[in-house]
Motif scaffolding. Sequence first.
Motif, PDB file in Angstrom:
ATOM      1  N   LEU A  17       0.837  -1.196   0.000  1.00  0.00           N
ATOM      2  CA  LEU A  17       0.000   0.000   0.000  1.00  0.00           C
ATOM      3  C   LEU A  17       0.868   1.241   0.000  1.00  0.00           C
ATOM      4  O   LEU A  17       2.062   1.185   0.318  1.00  0.00           O
ATOM      5  CB  LEU A  17      -0.895   0.046   1.250  1.00  0.00           C
ATOM      6  CG  LEU A  17      -2.007  -0.987   1.411  1.00  0.00           C
ATOM      7  CD1 LEU A  17      -2.778  -0.697   2.687  1.00  0.00           C
ATOM      8  CD2 LEU A  17      -2.939  -1.001   0.217  1.00  0.00           C
ATOM      9  N   THR A  18       0.246   2.376  -0.311  1.00  0.00           N
ATOM     10  CA  THR A  18       0.883   3.665  -0.110  1.00  0.00           C
ATOM     11  C   THR A  18       0.294   4.305   1.142  1.00  0.00           C
ATOM     12  O   THR A  18      -0.815   3.964   1.562  1.00  0.00           O
ATOM     13  CB  THR A  18       0.651   4.596  -1.304  1.00  0.00           C
ATOM     14  OG1 THR A  18      -0.744   4.912  -1.395  1.00  0.00           O
ATOM     15  CG2 THR A  18       1.119   3.944  -2.598  1.00  0.00           C
ATOM     16  N   ARG A  19       1.010   5.215   1.708  1.00  0.00           N
ATOM     17  CA  ARG A  19       0.552   5.907   2.910  1.00  0.00           C
ATOM     18  C   ARG A  19      -0.794   6.597   2.688  1.00  0.00           C
ATOM     19  O   ARG A  19      -1.646   6.636   3.588  1.00  0.00           O
ATOM     20  CB  ARG A  19       1.614   6.935   3.311  1.00  0.00           C
ATOM     21  CG  ARG A  19       1.315   7.726   4.559  1.00  0.00           C
ATOM     22  CD  ARG A  19       2.433   8.720   4.819  1.00  0.00           C
ATOM     23  NE  ARG A  19       2.672   9.563   3.644  1.00  0.00           N
ATOM     24  CZ  ARG A  19       3.708  10.375   3.494  1.00  0.00           C
ATOM     25  NH1 ARG A  19       4.626  10.439   4.430  1.00  0.00           N
ATOM     26  NH2 ARG A  19       3.845  11.116   2.421  1.00  0.00           N
ATOM     27  N   ASP A  20      -1.042   7.112   1.480  1.00  0.00           N
ATOM     28  CA  ASP A  20      -2.267   7.859   1.203  1.00  0.00           C
ATOM     29  C   ASP A  20      -3.508   6.985   1.149  1.00  0.00           C
ATOM     30  O   ASP A  20      -4.630   7.505   1.147  1.00  0.00           O
ATOM     31  CB  ASP A  20      -2.127   8.623  -0.120  1.00  0.00           C
ATOM     32  CG  ASP A  20      -1.056   9.701  -0.055  1.00  0.00           C
ATOM     33  OD1 ASP A  20      -0.729  10.123   1.074  1.00  0.00           O
ATOM     34  OD2 ASP A  20      -0.545  10.100  -1.114  1.00  0.00           O
ATOM     35  N   GLN A  21      -3.345   5.672   1.109  1.00  0.00           N
ATOM     36  CA  GLN A  21      -4.494   4.772   1.107  1.00  0.00           C
ATOM     37  C   GLN A  21      -5.022   4.497   2.505  1.00  0.00           C
ATOM     38  O   GLN A  21      -6.041   3.828   2.667  1.00  0.00           O
ATOM     39  CB  GLN A  21      -4.121   3.444   0.429  1.00  0.00           C
ATOM     40  CG  GLN A  21      -3.910   3.555  -1.064  1.00  0.00           C
ATOM     41  CD  GLN A  21      -3.415   2.247  -1.663  1.00  0.00           C
ATOM     42  OE1 GLN A  21      -2.217   1.949  -1.663  1.00  0.00           O
ATOM     43  NE2 GLN A  21      -4.344   1.458  -2.180  1.00  0.00           N
ATOM     44  N   ILE A  22      -4.343   5.032   3.514  1.00  0.00           N
ATOM     45  CA  ILE A  22      -4.732   4.800   4.908  1.00  0.00           C
ATOM     46  C   ILE A  22      -5.423   6.043   5.451  1.00  0.00           C
ATOM     47  O   ILE A  22      -4.918   7.153   5.312  1.00  0.00           O
ATOM     48  CB  ILE A  22      -3.483   4.471   5.754  1.00  0.00           C
ATOM     49  CG1 ILE A  22      -2.840   3.181   5.232  1.00  0.00           C
ATOM     50  CG2 ILE A  22      -3.843   4.334   7.230  1.00  0.00           C
ATOM     51  CD1 ILE A  22      -1.501   2.877   5.844  1.00  0.00           C
ATOM     52  N   ASN A  23      -6.604   5.858   6.060  1.00  0.00           N
ATOM     53  CA  ASN A  23      -7.339   7.012   6.596  1.00  0.00           C
ATOM     54  C   ASN A  23      -7.633   6.910   8.086  1.00  0.00           C
ATOM     55  O   ASN A  23      -8.411   7.693   8.631  1.00  0.00           O
ATOM     56  CB  ASN A  23      -8.633   7.251   5.812  1.00  0.00           C
ATOM     57  CG  ASN A  23      -9.489   6.001   5.678  1.00  0.00           C
ATOM     58  OD1 ASN A  23      -9.410   5.099   6.510  1.00  0.00           O
ATOM     59  ND2 ASN A  23     -10.299   5.951   4.634  1.00  0.00           N
ATOM     60  N   GLY A  24      -7.022   5.950   8.756  1.00  0.00           N
ATOM     61  CA  GLY A  24      -7.139   5.835  10.205  1.00  0.00           C
ATOM     62  C   GLY A  24      -5.798   5.506  10.816  1.00  0.00           C
ATOM     63  O   GLY A  24      -4.969   4.830  10.190  1.00  0.00           O
TER      64      GLY A  24
END
Length: 385
Positions: free
Chosen positions: A51-58
């Motif tokens: 994953l990339t960091r921007d795919q995480i929202n929590g």
Amino acid sequence: MKSMKRIAAVIGVGHTDWVGDWTRVRAGERPDDSYGYAVAAFRNALADAALTRDQINGLIVGPTTAYERMAEILGMDARWGDQSDAVMSVFQACMAIESGQADVVALVYGNDQRSAKTQYGGPQAMGGNEYLSYIYHSPWGMTSQGALYAMMFRRYGELLGVSERDLGHVAVAQREGASVNPNAIQRKRITIDEYMAASYITEPLRLFDYCLINDGGVSLIIAEAELAKKLSSRPVFIEALSRYDSNKGATSLEPRLTDFYRSAQQASAEQVFGISGLDPKDIDILQVYDSFSVHVPLALEGYGYCKVGEAGRFMREEGIGLAGKLPVNTSGGHLSESYMQGWNHQIECVRQLRGECGARQIRDCRRVHYTSDIAGNATSIIYGV
């Protein structure tokens, strides 16, 4: 709680170089601080999840770091976040997903406890924080968790006929798993006789009954179940979670010495098995929070893996090692792999279910049960594929 069944999955795990940092700290170096360890573990989890960091929202951070500062260091602008310990971080990630607060949550933990010389006993234990249950006993000199668990096992063993030699099977079994785990700090196998010959630290607990104290970091990435199937080819699902707190007398010795937290464990077991539709015979591996070896026999009885009073016989005759009837803490746990305050157990759950554990891999592993019982708070997670 039924709505929490299989709503999320772990899609990435990562940790730091526990062995390398142990060696460097013992040599007098200070490789990193808690934030640095957490960042390194997070990078490894991201790579593992692809994953990339921007795919995480929590974002949930461990209790050793500040949430806002960690988010800043990671360069994350998560729309939802919190701070919690290992098992409750998984709980909170699932609750955030179920409530729509987030759909991909990073759990990040770092701890420089050894290089920072953190005290877990004495008048300045953890800075003398009054919220720690064992600090309440300081007027009597009982500031060490080891002393509390020694007293607990003494009464438990006397009442139920569990001997010190029986208890030794915990340390021996976990060192067996650690011996074939390249990430484990203590890899030399021990025998029951070597266990019995070791020095007492707080009688009846010996050297091998105590967990390690080491630096390091751990990170997990948890996603909503349907999204996890799209993002990952090997998601590990969170089948069910449970928690039951026994708060009566929580800051005294009473709940430790009366039923050994068994009532809380039994209530937690009823919840987690009821939600998942499973029972103890469906579990392939048991992972137990093991700051001290004493936790293991208590969990075996409290969660129904054997009858009350039979933990000694179960460990001795049926076995909790890699080839035993119920393998326990297959990576070496806190006693031999790494003391990451429950976080490293989550990684072992995931890797066993992915079939990635090499010589310690449990064949046909499909269900792993993690449990912790700290000061009467009995929590459980069942992971599955």
